[in-house]
Scaffold this motif. Structure first.
Motif, PDB file in Angstrom:
ATOM      1  N   GLU A   1      -6.779   5.990 -11.291  1.00 53.92           N
ATOM      2  CA  GLU A   1      -7.139   5.112 -10.166  1.00 53.92           C
ATOM      3  C   GLU A   1      -6.748   5.748  -8.834  1.00 53.92           C
ATOM      4  O   GLU A   1      -7.462   5.631  -7.841  1.00 53.92           O
ATOM      5  N   ALA A   2      -5.616   6.432  -8.791  1.00 51.97           N
ATOM      6  CA  ALA A   2      -5.110   6.988  -7.537  1.00 51.97           C
ATOM      7  C   ALA A   2      -5.622   8.394  -7.246  1.00 51.97           C
ATOM      8  O   ALA A   2      -5.604   8.839  -6.095  1.00 51.97           O
TER       9      ALA A   2
ATOM     10  N   ARG B   1      -7.384   9.674  -4.078  1.00 51.96           N
ATOM     11  CA  ARG B   1      -7.172   8.651  -3.050  1.00 51.96           C
ATOM     12  C   ARG B   1      -5.831   8.855  -2.357  1.00 51.96           C
ATOM     13  O   ARG B   1      -5.727   8.754  -1.142  1.00 51.96           O
ATOM     14  N   VAL B   2      -4.782   9.131  -3.155  1.00 53.42           N
ATOM     15  CA  VAL B   2      -3.452   9.427  -2.611  1.00 53.42           C
ATOM     16  C   VAL B   2      -2.893  10.636  -3.354  1.00 53.42           C
ATOM     17  O   VAL B   2      -3.271  10.889  -4.498  1.00 53.42           O
TER      18      VAL B   2
ATOM     19  N   ASP C   1       0.865  -1.176   0.000  1.00 60.43           N
ATOM     20  CA  ASP C   1       0.000   0.000   0.000  1.00 60.43           C
ATOM     21  C   ASP C   1       0.904   1.229   0.000  1.00 60.43           C
ATOM     22  O   ASP C   1       1.709   1.411   0.915  1.00 60.43           O
TER      23      ASP C   1
END
Length: 196
Positions: free
Chosen positions: A103-104, A107-108, A9
């Motif tokens: 995708e990220a 989220r991050v 992660d």
């Protein structure tokens, strides 16, 4: 092309720009050739790719030394950048890498860490509608030591507020992967255009 992402992660993603996020290397090479021709300078394509990730001023200085030329570094760099900007309508994204951005995103935190100028990076990302995805840009001039030194990636991690060991780097050059490794970061290798 399938990218091999290491397990774990990760708290932040750091992306090289040219050859990683954007398929700009052929356009950069064309801009170099058009620019250098006026000084009778030859820049073989294999050398161009071997030097991927090096700052523009360093490339010009090395070519001057190799070929006993005295090209004005600032002028050649400016002209090369102008020619690259003219080629931007032909620019495409590297879809498999942009999938990871999508995708990220949200989220991050995400950053671009590049050996190119801020002007070049911003223009490339803006041309493809990607600029707003990134929380930080680290470009030539923001750090003293170019890749393979880890300084640029460590600065990217600091700007995102994430420890280096929690960052995942996407890179297309040996120098970039070496810089990520030296920074204590995991890395995803993006294959060169002829291997995709």
């Amino acid at each position: 092309m399938t990218l091999t992402v290491p397990p774990g992660d990760f708290a932040a993603y750091l992306f090289d720009c040219d050859g990683t996020l954007v398929d700009s290397m052929p356009l950069h090479y064309a801009a170099w050739c058009q620019t250098l021709d006026a000084w009778g300078c030859v820049f073989p394509e294999d050398l161009f790719y071997a030097w991927g990730g090096r700052p523009v001023a360093e490339i010009i200085a090395s070519l001057n030394e190799q070929q006993s030329l005295a090209m004005p570094v600032d002028e050649v760099g400016r002209l090369k950048e102008e020619r690259y900007q003219e080629l931007l309508p032909k620019l495409t994204a590297i879809a498999e890498v942009v999938e990871h951005v999508d995708e990220a995103y949200g989220r991050v935190p995400l950053a671009v860490v590049s050996g190119s100028t801020r002007e070049s990076v911003t223009a490339s990302l803006d041309a493809l509608g990607l600029l707003d995805r990134f929380d930080a840009l680290v470009c030539a001039g923001d750090y003293a030591n170019a890749k393979p030194h880890p300084e640029a990636f460590l600065l990217g991690a600091r700007l995102l507020g994430v420890p280096a060991q929690d960052c995942l780097v996407f890179e297309d050059t040996d120098m970039g992967v070496a810089a990520a490794t030296a920074a204590g970061m995991a890395a995803v290798r993006v294959p060169p255009p002829w291997a995709r």
